[in-house]
Design an enzyme around this catalytic site. Structure first.
Site, PDB file in Angstrom:
ATOM      1  CD  GLU A   1      -1.931  -2.290   1.463  1.00 18.00           C
ATOM      2  OE1 GLU A   1      -0.808  -2.588   1.964  1.00 18.00           O
ATOM      3  OE2 GLU A   1      -2.822  -3.127   1.284  1.00 18.00           O
TER       4      GLU A   1
ATOM      5  CG  HIS B   1      -9.611  -6.411   8.629  1.00 15.36           C
ATOM      6  ND1 HIS B   1      -8.556  -6.767   9.420  1.00 15.36           N
ATOM      7  CD2 HIS B   1      -9.285  -6.806   7.375  1.00 15.36           C
ATOM      8  CE1 HIS B   1      -7.635  -7.373   8.680  1.00 15.36           C
ATOM      9  NE2 HIS B   1      -8.058  -7.405   7.426  1.00 15.36           N
TER      10      HIS B   1
END
Lengths: 457, 336
Positions: free
Chosen positions: A191, A260
Site C-alpha cells: 500500500e 478491519h
C-alpha cells in the site's frame, strides 16, 4: 571591507562563545576555509569564510562568552573587484556587511479565510419522466469509473486484485476486459508503495484511481496521502497538482475484528488539501465518484462494504454528476435534526420512522461530503428544529459530530433548545463477538434514544 | 552551443571535451558558492528552520544533469538546492525560497525542503525520507503509461535506502519495467549514523539484487565518472529494460543540517576527503590537462560570484509574502 558576523547555529540561538580563532590578522583566506570555532551549550561549530580576502582585524577575542548573534567578530579586506554587484549602477553592499534584519516589517493584518461565494451547489435537475433504474452501490461505482475512463484517457485504476480477480469486492468487475492491463493495474500487496506511485503519476499529469482493499490498509500509505498528495500543491506555490482519487471500503463490515473495522472520516476530514467524500446510496456513489475523478484535487472516497450489495433507484441520465461539498436533506422534519453519512444514513432514516410513530418529526441530513463539510445545510436545519443529534460510525472524540456541534454552537447557539448529542461507536477497539460488536456500533435504537433525549421525551 | 543533446550526452559519457569540462566546473562552483552563501544567510537569521547543504556532493547533480534529456524528470529528498541549480532553476528564486520571500519558487510557502519546477522537470524537494522514491517511480509509471520515452531520476541518500517503501517501489519498477534510475547519494552518514552502523549490506548498489535490478558503484566525487555511469543507466531505463541503481560514493562536508555539531566523525576524516577527493579540485586537474587557462577559470569564478551575490541580494530584499497568500494553493478550482 566586509564584516564577518557571529553566526547562529540554530533558529533559536541568540548568543554563544567564540571558542577559538584559526586565523589571525593578516592571514589570507578563501571561501570555505575554517576561520573560527563557536560553541553553545548544545553544539560546537566551525565558522567558514564565505569570501576570499585578508583578515584585517579580529574584533572579538577567542574565549569570549555571550557573543550576540550577528555581532561583527572580524573584518575581511576582500577582492573588491570580484565582489562588485553585477550591473554597473551602484548596487547594494555585499550581503555580509548588511546588519541583521530587525523587526521593522509591517505588522501584517490578520488575514481572513476566503469564503466561498460561488453559486450554491445543487444536484442536477432530473427532467420529468426520467426513467429510474435499480442498481447496486457496487455497480454504480463501477459504472462511474468506466464512464470516466471512457471519457478521459488519463484516468486509470490501480490496486490489489482490481484487474484479474475483478476486485476483492467486485467493484472493478469487467473493467480489465474493457480497458486492458495498461489502465487496470494489479499491484502487489504494498500500500505505501503503490499509493506513492499513484501520487507520483498524478504529479506527472495522470488521473489515477487508487483502490485500497479496505481503508484500514491505507494506514500504511497515510504518509503519501497526507504529506505528498494533500500538501504539495501548497508547498509548491500552486505548481504541482495531484488529481487523484483514493477509494475503497471504510468502516465496520461484520465480525471482522478491530483492525478491519475502522471509520477514517474524521482522520482525513482533518487535513487541508484533501476532499473527503462518503456517499450513502447508489445515485450519490456514482455521481460523487464521477465528480471526484474529474476534480483536480486529491480525494479520499470512503465507501462501505455493507452497502455494496444494496440496491437503489438511480436516474437513467447521461453523465450523472453530484457536486462535492453539498449535503442532502433525506427526510424533512421540524422536531430534531439528525446528521449522518455513509451507512449511518440508513440507520438515521429508520430511526426517523420510529420517531414519527411517536410524534417526533426528524429531519435527516446526509452529509455526503465530510470535507468541505456543508455546514450551511446543517445550520439551516438546526435553526428550524432547534435540536441536533449527530451520528457517525467512528469513535466520538475529535470526530465529525464534534466538529458539527462546534460549528452549530458557534453559529446557531441561540437557536438550540437542548445540548446536542452524539451517537458513535463506543470508545473501544471494535470487538469480534457478535453481541459485543452490536453493543459497540451505533444502532437505530441508540439514535432514537438520543433524539428523544434532545426533545426531552 | 549548437551541438545536439545527444552529442553532448555522448561526450559527457565518453570523457568530456573542453567545453563540457568548463560547464561542469561552472555548475559545480555555482552550487558550492551558493550553498556557502546560504550557510551564511542562515547564520544571519535570514534563513530559518532546516537547511541541508549540498557542499561536497556537487559532482552528482552536475554530472547527471549532463546526460539528462528534455522531458526527463528529477525528484529528490530534502538536500535539494544543488539539484535545483543543476536542473537550471533560477538561483534568485531558490535563494528567495530559502529566505521565505514572495520571490521564492514556491512564493515562500515551501522553504528549503520544498521547491519545485515543472518547467525544469524538477518534482521536488520532499521532506519525508524515502517518499520521493515511490513518487519518482510514479513519475516513471506515467512515462511508461504515456509512452513518452522519458526517464525519471529518483535521488535518495544512504539513510533513505533503509526505508520500506524504497523496496516496494523497486519491486514494482522492475515488475513493470518502469523507466527510472535510482541514484543513491551515499554520503556515508544518515544524519549522525554511519552506513556501517545502520546497514546490514553496506554496498547499497546491491540492494536491488533480489528484485533483479542491476546496480553499480560510482565515484560520486568524479563528475565524469558520474556522467558515464548515468548515461549507461539512463539508456538501460529508456530502452525498456526497467530500473537501474547507481550508488554514488560521496561525502558531505557540512553537518546534516545547519544545527549539526558533527560529533560523529573526526575533523581529520573530513579534512582528508576535502584534501584528496574534492570534486571541484579534482576537476581542476583535468582542466589543467585540457589547457584551460587561469584567466578562463577566473572569469567563471567572477561570474559565479556575481550570480550568488545577486541571488542573495534578491533573497534579502524580496518582500514577505502577502498575508492573503496564506489561503492560496490549498485547493484547485474544479474546472468542470
Amino acid at each position: 571591507m566586509t564584516d564577518i558576523l557571529m553566526p547562529a547555529l540554530s533558529p533559536t540561538m541568540e548568543e554563544g562563545t567564540l571558542a577559538k580563532w584559526h586565523v589571525k590578522a593578516g592571514d589570507t583566506v578563501k571561501a570555505g576555509d575554517v576561520i573560527a570555532e563557536i560553541e553553545t551549550d548544545k553544539a560546537t561549530m566551525e565558522v567558514e569564510a564565505v569570501d576570499e580576502g585578508i583578515i584585517s582585524d579580529i574584533l572579538i577575542a577567542a574565549g569570549s562568552e555571550g557573543v550576540k548573534v550577528n555581532t561583527p567578530i572580524a573584518r575581511l579586506a576582500g577582492d573588491e573587484v570580484a565582489a562588485a554587484p553585477p550591473s554597473s549602477k551602484a548596487g547594494p553592499p555585499p550581503v555580509a556587511a548588511e546588519p541583521a534584519p530587525t523587526a521593522v516589517r509591517a505588522e501584517p493584518k490578520a488575514p481572513v479565510a476566503p469564503v466561498a461565494v460561488s453559486a450554491p451547489l445543487q444536484d442536477p435537475e432530473i427532467p420529468a419522466g426520467t426513467k429510474m433504474v435499480r442498481i447496486t452501490v457496487r455497480d454504480a461505482l463501477r459504472d462511474a469509473m468506466a464512464e470516466e475512463m471512457r471519457r478521459d484517457e488519463r484516468v486509470f485504476l490501480m490496486g490489489e486484485e482490481v484487474a484479474q480477480y475483478q476486485g476483492a469486492y467486485k467493484v472493478s468487475r469487467d473493467l480489465l476486459q474493457e480497458f486492458g492491463d495498461r489502465r487496470v493495474i494489479d499491484t502487489p500487496i504494498t500500500e505505501h508503495g503503490f499509493a506513492g506511485l499513484g501520487v507520483g503519476a498524478a504529479m506527472a499529469g495522470l488521473k489515477p484511481i487508487v483502490e485500497f482493499m479496505t481503508w484500514n490498509f491505507a494506514m500504511q500509505a497515510i504518509d503519501q496521502i497526507i504529506n505528498s498528495a494533500a500538501k504539495t500543491l501548497y508547498m509548491s506555490g500552486g505548481q504541482i497538482k495531484s488529481s487523484i482519487v483514493f477509494r475503497g471500503p471504510n468502516g465496520a463490515a461484520s465480525r471482522v475484528g478491530a483492525q478491519h473495522s475502522q471509520d477514517y472520516s474524521n482522520w482525513y476530514g482533518h487535513v487541508p488539501g484533501l476532499k473527503v467524500v462518503a456517499p450513502y446510496d447508489a445515485a450519490d456513489a456514482k455521481g460523487l465518484l464521477k465528480a471526484a475523478i474529474r476534480d483536480p484535487n486529491p480525494i479520499v472516497f470512503l465507501e462501505h462494504e455493507m452497502m455494496y450489495g444494496v440496491e437503489f433507484d438511480i436516474p437513467d441520465v447521461e453523465d450523472w454528476i453530484v457536486p462535492i461539498g453539498k449535503a442532502k436533506v433525506r427526510r424533512e422534519g421540524t422536531g430534531v435534526t439528525i446528521t449522518a453519512h455513509s451507512r449511518m444514513v440508513g440507520l438515521a432514516l429508520k430511526a426517523a420512522e420510529e420517531l414519527a410513530a411517536e410524534g417526533i418529526e426528524a429531519e435527516v441530513i446526509d452529509l455526503r461530503t465530510i470535507r468541505p463539510l456543508d455546514h450551511e445545510t446543517v445550520l439551516q436545519s438546526v435553526r428550524k428544529t432547534n435540536r441536533l443529534v449527530t451520528v457517525e460510525e467512528g469513535w466520538g472524540p475529535m470526530g465529525v459530530g464534534a466538529e458539527i456541534i462546534a460549528r452549530v454552537t458557534e453559529h446557531a447557539f441561540d437557536y438550540l433548545d437542548a445540548p446536542p448529542l452524539r451517537v458513535h461507536q463506543e470508545d473501544v477497539p471494535l470487538p469480534y463477538a457478535a453481541a459485543l460488536e452490536a453493543l459497540s456500533l451505533p444502532s437505530v435504537e441508540k439514535i432514537v434514544k438520543a433524539a428523544k433525549a434532545v426533545c426531552y421525551r | 552551443m549548437a551541438r545536439s543533446k545527444k552529442a553532448q550526452e555522448a561526450t559527457a559519457a565518453a570523457g568530456a571535451g573542453r567545453d563540457q569540462l568548463l560547464k561542469y566546473y561552472r555548475d559545480m562552483l555555482l552550487i558550492r558558492r551558493f550553498e556557502e552563501r546560504a550557510g551564511q544567510l542562515y547564520g544571519m537569521g535570514l534563513i530559518g528552520g532546516f537547511c541541508h547543504l549540498y557542499i561536497g556532493q556537487e559532482a552528482i547533480a552536475v554530472g547527471m544533469e549532463g546526460i539528462r534529456r528534455p522531458g526527463d524528470q528529477i525528484i529528490t529528498g530534502y538536500r535539494d538546492h544543488g539539484h535545483m541549480l543543476a536542473a537550471g532553476m533560477e538561483s534568485r528564486a531558490v535563494m528567495a525560497e530559502l529566505t521565505g520571500r514572495a520571490g521564492g519558487s514556491s512564493r515562500g510557502k515551501g522553504g528549503s525542503m520544498h521547491m519545485f519546477s515543472t518547467e525544469a522537470g524538477f518534482y521536488g524537494g520532499h521532506g519525508i525520507v524515502g517518499a520521493q522514491v515511490s513518487l519518482g517511480t510514479g513519475l516513471a509509471l506515467a512515462n511508461k503509461y504515456s509512452a513518452n520515452g522519458n526517464v525519471a531520476f529518483a535521488y535518495f541518500g544512504d539513510g533513505a535506502a533503509n526505508q520500506g517503501q524504497v523496496y516496494e517501489s523497486f519491486n514494482m519498477a522492475e515488475l513493470w519495467s518502469l523507466p527510472v534510475v535510482y541514484v543513491i547519494e551515499n554520503n556515508q552518514y544518515a544524519m549522525g549514523t554511519s552506513v556501517e552502523r545502520s546497514a546490514a549490506e553496506t554496498h547499497l548498489h546491491k540492494r536491488g539484487a533480489s528484485f533483479r535490478i542491476p546496480g553499480e558503484e560510482v565515484d560520486g566525487m568524479d563528475v565524469e565518472a558520474v556522467a558515464a555511469a548515468g548515461a549507461k543507466a539512463a539508456e538501460h531505463a529508456r530502452s525498456g529494460q526497467g530500473p537501474f541503481i547507481l550508488e554514488m560514493k560521496t561525502y558531505r562536508y557540512r553537518g546534516h543540517s545547519m544545527s549539526d555539531p558533527a560529533k560523529y566523525r573526526t575533523k581529520e576524516e573530513v579534512d582528508e576527503v576535502k584534501k584528496t577527493r574534492d570534486p571541484i579540485e579534482h576537476l581542476r586537474e583535468k582542466l589543467d590537462a585540457a589547457k584551460v587557462t587561469e584567466d578562463e577559470l577566473k572569469a567563471i569564478d567572477a561570474e559565479v560570484k556575481r550570480i550568488v551575490a545577486d541571488a542573495a541580494e534578491f533573497a534579502r530584499t524580496s518582500p514577505e509574502p502577502e498575508p492573503a497568500e496564506l489561503y492560496t494553493d490549498v485547493y484547485l478550482e474544479a474546472a468542470e
